[in-house]
Structure formats: C-alpha cells, structure tokens
Design a protein around this motif. Structure first.
Motif, PDB file in Angstrom:
ATOM      1  N   ASP A   1       0.813  -1.082   0.033  1.00  0.00           N
ATOM      2  CA  ASP A   1      -0.103   0.144  -0.064  1.00  0.00           C
ATOM      3  C   ASP A   1       0.959   1.108   0.115  1.00  0.00           C
ATOM      4  O   ASP A   1       0.550   2.372  -0.370  1.00  0.00           O
TER       5      ASP A   1
ATOM      6  N   TRP B   1       8.369   0.695  -7.192  1.00  0.00           N
ATOM      7  CA  TRP B   1       6.867   0.846  -6.279  1.00  0.00           C
ATOM      8  C   TRP B   1       6.489   2.469  -6.515  1.00  0.00           C
ATOM      9  O   TRP B   1       5.178   2.923  -6.747  1.00  0.00           O
TER      10      TRP B   1
ATOM     11  N   LYS C   1       2.910   4.718  -5.539  1.00  0.00           N
ATOM     12  CA  LYS C   1       2.921   4.310  -4.133  1.00  0.00           C
ATOM     13  C   LYS C   1       3.136   5.558  -3.159  1.00  0.00           C
ATOM     14  O   LYS C   1       4.019   6.002  -3.231  1.00  0.00           O
TER      15      LYS C   1
END
Length: 303
Positions: free
Chosen positions: A148, A169, A174
């Motif tokens: 997340d 990421w 993110k």
C-alpha cells in the motif's frame, strides 16, 4: 545533518557563548517545566562516550520531580536496542522513556493513513519487527507482492535490489513515507553512516518524487506524542538538543521551550546568529542542571 566528530568526555564551555534571553523570562519558562525531551547523540553523549554532565543532569531532574523522555530519530534500532545502548553507557531508561521516529511513524500511519497496511520497507530487521508488531504487513521484493505504501528508514542492511524495488513501487505512485530526515547518522568511527534522508534523496533522483511525509524531528508529532502520553501542555515541556534545525525547530512548532546545548553540532556563533533564537542556550547539560535548580529553588545554591 550532524557531522562525524571525535568524542570528548567533557565538552568545554566556550567564552563566546551567545547571550540567553532575559534571566526572568528563561526562569519563568524553566519553572513551568514538568517534563523534558532530551536528544541523545550530541546532547547526552558523543558516539560511545557519555558526557560527564549527563548523569548529574538526570539526577537533578529526578530531584526536582521533572519527567524525562529520550528522543531519537534513529529508526535502525528498536526501543529495546536503544535502551540497551543507554544501559551500556550507564543510563537506565524505562520503555516509556524512549520515543523514536519509528513510534512517531506508526502513530502517523494509524492516524493519517488508516488504509495503509501493507508496506514495502527499506529498513533493518529491528524496524521491520516493530512495524510488524504494530500490525503492519511487510511485503517481499517481488513485483507481484504489492504494498500500500513504501516506507524508508535508516537501513544499515540495505541491498541494491531492494533500493531498486522501492523506486519501482514509487514510480507506480505508491505513497512515500520516511521515518526521519537525517542524511547521515553521527558516529565516532572513521566512516560516514548514510542515513534515511540520503536514501530518500537517491529515490528522489531515480523517480522524481519527494517523500509524501517525513516523520521524526523536526516534525512536531514527537513532542505531541509526549504531551498525550503524560497529559501535559506544550509550555510544560522543554526540548533539549544540540541542533537548531531539528531540535529547536520542533520545539518552536510544538509550542515547547527550546533549550540548545553547545556540546554537539551547533557552535556558539551559530546559536548567537539564530533567528528566531532558542529560548535558552547553555554550554552543556551540567549548566542546564544549575539553571533548573536556580529556577525551581531560587533560594538554594546550585551544587
């Protein structure tokens, strides 16, 4: 950030120490204190060397009934490890006397980002254990194990592959969280310890993204956490540290008293030129102990 320096067993008082605020004003602030937040490296010790005034200062706090919390931005160690390090220096600290950037980060994630549970973490096993114990799930270095958010700490176990995965990421949008802004960690060894802020700078160069949130000093949440823990008002807390742009800035942002010691990074001329100035400037913790005694017990001669 703090530069590497050779430890000294007892810092010397500079004749060029900057003037303090009016004695009456400083004394009023000192009399109001019920708790102090104390920076560690550069304030209590340098590297592995405890300053001579540290233990007498802590004893003076106990004598006056003033509480104490030790603050650190170092997220590479757990609370238990920080306590063990203090114990090796001869300082016994309870678990509730430590407040770290990791703890501030956990509180931030819970309060501001409750939807975040899975984290890709650039951090030591100690950091990962503390986050796991708080209920977060660390993700693997794998494109199919989607987090997340990306969390960056002081990672002394960093590998190139994990740095690249973090960038991957972040490039996909993110959230980018850092435990603290320090670019280097102080050391009395002949090396440079690359810290969280430098890792974030590398990721910024690779992705074009700055962290969305940077916890630790000078973020005022560390002081606010102490206020909540002990049921205090900002004016009842003093922040004692050796850096203008973290310790003193955090004190000002949180509404606490800022007390600068000249045993670490900041020099007397820098302190004299600071705008706004700290609420109080002292040579070391020994002088601060005398100031506290004079403020709280004005009829008693400081020892």
């Amino acid at each position: 950030m703090k530069a590497a320096r050779k430890p000294t067993a007892q810092p010397t008082t500079s004749a060029a120490a900057p003037p303090r605020p009016t004695d009456a004003g400083a004394a009023r602030q000192l009399r109001a204190l019920r708790h102090v937040a104390v920076d560690m490296d550069g304030t209590m010790y340098s590297g592995g060397t405890l300053f001579q005034g540290t233990k007498p200062f802590l004893a003076r706090l106990a004598d006056l009934g003033i509480g104490c919390t030790f603050l650190t931005n170092n997220s590479s160690r757990s609370v238990r490890e920080h306590r063990a390090r203090l114990a090796r220096l001869g300082i016994q600290a309870g678990e509730d006397q430590l407040y770290t950037s990791t703890q501030a980060t956990i509180e931030y994630l819970r309060d501001a980002m409750p939807e975040v549970n899975r984290l890709f973490i650039l951090g030591t096993p100690a950091l990962i254990r503390e986050l796991t114990a708080a209920g977060f799930v660390p993700t693997a270095d794998c494109p199919s194990d989607e987090p997340d958010a990306v969390l960056v700490g002081f990672d002394t176990t960093l590998t190139y592959a994990r740095l690249c995965r973090a960038a991957w990421w972040l490039a996909r949008g993110k959230p980018f969280i850092a435990t603290h802004p320090d670019r280097v960690c102080p050391t009395d060894q002949l090396t440079v310890l690359v810290d969280c802020g430098a890792l974030c700078a590398a990721l910024q160069e690779a992705t074009g993204r700055r962290p969305d949130a940077v916890l630790g000093k000078p973020d005022p949440r560390m002081i606010e956490g102490i206020l909540r823990r002990h049921g205090l008002q900002p004016h009842q807390v003093g922040m004692v540290g050796d850096r203008l742009y973290t310790d003193m800035v955090m004190a000002r942002r949180a509404g606490a008293m800022g007390i600068l010691v000249l045993t670490g990074e900041t020099t007397a001329p820098q302190a004299a030129a600071a705008q706004p100035p700290p609420d109080l400037v002292v040579a070391d913790l020994a002088e601060l102990a005398d100031c506290l005694l004079a403020a709280h017990r004005p009829n008693r001669i400081a020892s």
